[in-house]
Design an enzyme around this catalytic site. Structure first.
Site, mmCIF file in Angstrom:
data_model
loop_
_atom_site.group_PDB
_atom_site.id
_atom_site.type_symbol
_atom_site.label_atom_id
_atom_site.label_comp_id
_atom_site.label_asym_id
_atom_site.label_seq_id
_atom_site.Cartn_x
_atom_site.Cartn_y
_atom_site.Cartn_z
ATOM 1 N N SER A 146 6.627 4.835 5.050
ATOM 2 C CA SER A 146 5.827 5.213 6.224
ATOM 3 C C SER A 146 6.309 6.402 7.021
ATOM 4 O O SER A 146 7.581 6.642 6.898
ATOM 5 C CB SER A 146 5.491 3.997 7.183
ATOM 6 N N TYR A 156 9.366 -1.969 12.315
ATOM 7 C CA TYR A 156 8.764 -1.780 11.071
ATOM 8 C C TYR A 156 9.206 -0.306 10.635
ATOM 9 O O TYR A 156 9.349 -0.193 9.482
ATOM 10 C CB TYR A 156 7.130 -1.321 11.721
HETATM 11 N N1 LIG Z 1 -2.777 2.417 6.530
HETATM 12 C C1 LIG Z 1 -1.724 3.372 6.962
HETATM 13 O O1 LIG Z 1 -1.925 4.177 7.802
HETATM 14 C C2 LIG Z 1 -0.207 3.000 6.477
HETATM 15 C C3 LIG Z 1 0.656 3.947 6.846
HETATM 16 C C4 LIG Z 1 1.841 3.947 6.404
HETATM 17 C C5 LIG Z 1 2.190 2.946 5.555
HETATM 18 N N2 LIG Z 1 1.305 2.089 5.224
HETATM 19 C C6 LIG Z 1 1.811 1.101 4.136
HETATM 20 O O2 LIG Z 1 1.133 1.143 3.323
HETATM 21 C C7 LIG Z 1 1.063 -0.298 2.482
HETATM 22 C C8 LIG Z 1 -0.312 -0.673 2.509
HETATM 23 O O3 LIG Z 1 -1.187 -0.500 3.921
HETATM 24 P P1 LIG Z 1 -2.618 -0.897 3.834
HETATM 25 O O4 LIG Z 1 -3.029 -0.063 5.162
HETATM 26 O O5 LIG Z 1 -3.540 -0.581 2.769
HETATM 27 O O6 LIG Z 1 -2.160 -2.229 4.594
HETATM 28 P P2 LIG Z 1 -3.605 -3.647 4.448
HETATM 29 O O7 LIG Z 1 -3.092 -4.484 5.491
HETATM 30 O O8 LIG Z 1 -4.841 -3.097 4.350
HETATM 31 O O9 LIG Z 1 -3.255 -4.317 2.868
HETATM 32 C C9 LIG Z 1 -2.062 -4.758 2.572
HETATM 33 C C10 LIG Z 1 -2.521 -5.948 1.420
HETATM 34 O O10 LIG Z 1 -1.074 -6.237 1.114
HETATM 35 C C11 LIG Z 1 -1.185 -7.883 1.071
HETATM 36 N N3 LIG Z 1 0.063 -8.512 1.572
HETATM 37 C C12 LIG Z 1 0.497 -8.757 2.786
HETATM 38 N N4 LIG Z 1 1.606 -9.438 2.730
HETATM 39 C C13 LIG Z 1 1.587 -9.600 1.531
HETATM 40 C C14 LIG Z 1 3.081 -10.486 0.602
HETATM 41 N N5 LIG Z 1 3.788 -11.046 1.455
HETATM 42 N N6 LIG Z 1 2.812 -10.477 -0.482
HETATM 43 C C15 LIG Z 1 1.579 -10.078 -1.231
HETATM 44 N N7 LIG Z 1 0.712 -9.066 -0.577
HETATM 45 C C16 LIG Z 1 0.828 -8.870 0.745
HETATM 46 C C17 LIG Z 1 -2.333 -8.370 2.019
HETATM 47 O O11 LIG Z 1 -2.944 -9.305 1.823
HETATM 48 C C18 LIG Z 1 -3.167 -6.891 1.741
HETATM 49 O O12 LIG Z 1 -4.185 -7.208 0.800
HETATM 50 C C19 LIG Z 1 1.932 -1.022 3.609
HETATM 51 O O13 LIG Z 1 3.175 -1.289 2.872
HETATM 52 C C20 LIG Z 1 2.069 -0.183 4.972
HETATM 53 O O14 LIG Z 1 3.046 -0.396 5.621
HETATM 54 C C21 LIG Z 1 0.005 2.227 5.699
#
Ligand SMILES: NC(=O)c1ccc[n+]([C@@H]2O[C@H](COP(=O)([O-])OP(=O)(O)OC[C@H]3O[C@@H](n4cnc5c(N)ncnc54)[C@H](O)[C@@H]3O)[C@@H](O)[C@H]2O)c1
Length: 251
Positions: A146, A156
């Site tokens: 991230s 985080y």
């Molecule tokens: N959306 C953003 O702006 C953003 C920015 C930087 C990084 N990220 C990173 O990208 C990744 C995905 O983000 P997103 O926005 O798609 O998130 P999201 O919350 O929409 O989806 C995350 C998915 O991971 C699953 N999950 C959570 N804990 C879990 C576990 N212990 N085991 C298995 N599955 C699990 C959830 O059920 C969900 O389906 C994350 O690692 C997040 O930190 C997101």
């Protein structure tokens, strides 16, 4: 007609039920990959798998908490039983809601432990469990870090900085298996979760710190994923690519 390099490849995607994971899965499946979606949320996982099957994609949904080593190893074993091997591992599952985007002291140990168990130990568990079945196949691991890893103002951010470090470590460790390991560090990207959960004040602050002042879209990270999992990036390993519209970028 050109054959996609993803044809017959097996992609194991954690957190594949929604958000980035689902978008990554769809992009790979449309190019011929077989999918394994590993997620803790069984109901959403089943709904996504059903949606993908109606589109004609091959998909194996596995309920799996990435912070649980036994569940991870069982999921990898189920993948091998169904598809024989793994070519692409995307360590995407992560805890990142606003509830975790706070200073260490505010979160306390009860929330810090699951944060690091999922965001860091989960990546380690999946990578170690998949290493042997990815060996000798030009395998690719893609970790999702991230842009919060660069400022590191929150717990985080620290968990995602650790993912960047781990990306370098695993690139060294897995080179003998022919596995490249890279990461993407997304900025603020508008997934359903972000739309629903992130306060407008945070959204406004982040956008002011981007060079490109538009909303980040899932498509932006999907394009980076396609590059880093493809032949085009064959001389790249141990790197983290920022996809953030230039968020807080400095020389
Ligand atoms: N959306 C953003 O702006 C953003 C920015 C930087 C990084 N990220 C990173 O990208 C990744 C995905 O983000 P997103 O926005 O798609 O998130 P999201 O919350 O929409 O989806 C995350 C998915 O991971 C699953 N999950 C959570 N804990 C879990 C576990 N212990 N085991 C298995 N599955 C699990 C959830 O059920 C969900 O389906 C994350 O690692 C997040 O930190 C997101």
């Amino acid at each position: 007609m050109e054959t996609s390099e993803y044809k017959e490849k097996v992609a194991f995607i954690t957190g594949g039920a929604r958000g980035f994971g689902k978008a990554f899965a769809e992009a790979l499946a449309t190019r011929g990959a077989k999918l394994v979606l590993a997620d803790i949320d069984t109901a959403t996982l089943e709904a996504t798998a059903k949606e993908f099957r109606t589109q004609g994609y091959e998909v194996l949904p596995v309920t799996c908490d990435v912070s649980n080593q036994t569940q991870v190893e069982k999921s990898i074993a189920a993948t091998v039983k169904t598809y024989g091997a793994i070519d692409i591992l995307i360590n995407n599952a992560g805890l990142h809601s606003d509830a975790y985007n706070k200073p260490m002291g505010e979160l306390g140990m009860s929330k810090l432990k699951p944060l690091f168990d999922v965001n860091l130990m989960g990546v380690i568990a999946c990578s170690l469990a998949a290493k042997d079945v990815m060996s000798g196949r030009d395998g690719v691991i893609l970790n999702i870090s991230s842009s919060a890893a660069y400022g590191c103002q929150t717990a985080y951010g620290v968990s995602k900085l650790a993912v960047r470090g781990l990306t370098v470590t695993l690139a060294h460790e897995f080179k003998h298996q022919g596995i490249r390991v890279n990461a993407i560090a997304p900025g603020l990207i508008f997934t359903d979760t972000i739309r629903a959960e992130l306060p407008q004040s945070v959204v406004d602050t982040v956008k002011q710190q981007q060079i490109l002042e538009r909303d980040g879209e899932e498509r932006d990270v999907v394009e980076a994923m396609l590059y880093l999992t493809s032949e085009k990036s064959r001389f790249i390993t141990g790197e983290t690519l920022r996809v953030s519209g230039g968020f807080t970028l400095q020389v």
